[in-house]
Motif scaffolding. Sequence first.
Motif, PDB file in Angstrom:
ATOM      1  N   GLN A 243       0.829  -1.208   0.000  1.00 15.18           N
ATOM      2  CA  GLN A 243       0.000   0.000   0.000  1.00 15.18           C
ATOM      3  C   GLN A 243       0.861   1.255   0.000  1.00 15.18           C
ATOM      4  O   GLN A 243       0.533   2.231  -0.670  1.00 15.18           O
ATOM      5  CB  GLN A 243      -0.923   0.011   1.215  1.00 15.18           C
ATOM      6  CG  GLN A 243      -2.035  -0.997   1.122  1.00 15.18           C
ATOM      7  CD  GLN A 243      -2.956  -0.930   2.311  1.00 15.18           C
ATOM      8  OE1 GLN A 243      -3.189   0.129   2.871  1.00 15.18           O
ATOM      9  NE2 GLN A 243      -3.480  -2.077   2.712  1.00 15.18           N
TER      10      GLN A 243
ATOM     11  N   ARG B 251      -0.997   4.555  -1.327  1.00 15.29           N
ATOM     12  CA  ARG B 251      -2.252   4.546  -0.582  1.00 15.29           C
ATOM     13  C   ARG B 251      -2.080   5.128   0.817  1.00 15.29           C
ATOM     14  O   ARG B 251      -3.041   5.310   1.532  1.00 15.29           O
ATOM     15  CB  ARG B 251      -2.762   3.107  -0.497  1.00 15.29           C
ATOM     16  CG  ARG B 251      -3.985   2.901   0.335  1.00 15.29           C
ATOM     17  CD  ARG B 251      -5.075   2.225  -0.450  1.00 15.29           C
ATOM     18  NE  ARG B 251      -6.109   1.688   0.406  1.00 15.29           N
ATOM     19  CZ  ARG B 251      -7.105   2.398   0.898  1.00 15.29           C
ATOM     20  NH1 ARG B 251      -7.178   3.677   0.656  1.00 15.29           N
ATOM     21  NH2 ARG B 251      -8.023   1.841   1.639  1.00 15.29           N
ATOM     22  N   SER B 252      -0.881   5.472   1.220  1.00 16.27           N
ATOM     23  CA  SER B 252      -0.608   5.893   2.592  1.00 16.27           C
ATOM     24  C   SER B 252      -1.201   7.260   2.944  1.00 16.27           C
ATOM     25  O   SER B 252      -1.216   7.633   4.100  1.00 16.27           O
ATOM     26  CB  SER B 252       0.904   5.919   2.835  1.00 16.27           C
ATOM     27  OG  SER B 252       1.511   6.864   2.004  1.00 16.27           O
ATOM     28  N   LYS B 253      -1.692   8.015   1.973  1.00 16.75           N
ATOM     29  CA  LYS B 253      -2.266   9.335   2.244  1.00 16.75           C
ATOM     30  C   LYS B 253      -3.465   9.240   3.185  1.00 16.75           C
ATOM     31  O   LYS B 253      -3.672  10.090   4.022  1.00 16.75           O
ATOM     32  CB  LYS B 253      -2.686   9.999   0.936  1.00 16.75           C
ATOM     33  CG  LYS B 253      -1.526  10.317   0.031  1.00 16.75           C
ATOM     34  CD  LYS B 253      -2.004  10.802  -1.304  1.00 16.75           C
ATOM     35  CE  LYS B 253      -0.822  10.852  -2.247  1.00 16.75           C
ATOM     36  NZ  LYS B 253      -1.141  10.474  -3.580  1.00 16.75           N
ATOM     37  N   SER B 254      -4.253   8.200   3.018  1.00 15.87           N
ATOM     38  CA  SER B 254      -5.425   8.032   3.866  1.00 15.87           C
ATOM     39  C   SER B 254      -5.179   7.014   4.976  1.00 15.87           C
ATOM     40  O   SER B 254      -6.113   6.623   5.656  1.00 15.87           O
ATOM     41  CB  SER B 254      -6.621   7.604   3.018  1.00 15.87           C
ATOM     42  OG  SER B 254      -6.362   6.351   2.407  1.00 15.87           O
ATOM     43  N   GLY B 255      -3.954   6.574   5.148  1.00 22.66           N
ATOM     44  CA  GLY B 255      -3.639   5.569   6.162  1.00 22.66           C
ATOM     45  C   GLY B 255      -3.658   4.179   5.562  1.00 22.66           C
ATOM     46  O   GLY B 255      -4.100   3.969   4.431  1.00 22.66           O
TER      47      GLY B 255
ATOM     48  N   ASP C  17      -5.016   0.552   5.240  1.00 23.93           N
ATOM     49  CA  ASP C  17      -6.197  -0.285   5.451  1.00 23.93           C
ATOM     50  C   ASP C  17      -5.684  -1.665   5.855  1.00 23.93           C
ATOM     51  O   ASP C  17      -5.183  -2.417   5.031  1.00 23.93           O
ATOM     52  CB  ASP C  17      -7.018  -0.353   4.161  1.00 23.93           C
ATOM     53  CG  ASP C  17      -8.268  -1.191   4.298  1.00 23.93           C
ATOM     54  OD1 ASP C  17      -8.538  -1.700   5.410  1.00 23.93           O
ATOM     55  OD2 ASP C  17      -8.984  -1.345   3.285  1.00 23.93           O
TER      56      ASP C  17
END
Length: 81
Positions: free
Chosen positions: A18, A23-27, A29
């Motif tokens: 991720q 994908r790390s902008k929103s944390g 998952d």
Amino acid sequence: MLIIGMILFGVLVGAAAQLILGRSKSGIDWTLAFVAGIGGSFAGGLLISLLAGDGLDLRPSGIIGSLGGAIIVTAVWLWWK
């Protein structure tokens, strides 16, 4: 203990996938990390290890294959959503 270690390694590989895909902008998952890590590690790691002739031993080729498989599973999951 080996199974617990493999699960933890799969989750870490899924989280790394991720981060690589941005994908790390929103944390992270963690459910996706678990699914992608375990599925990608099993498919990618096993395939690359067998193609490289390493068998089922823990080798760098299997670790690289695990990360590649997790990236593919994560990318497909994000595309599907």
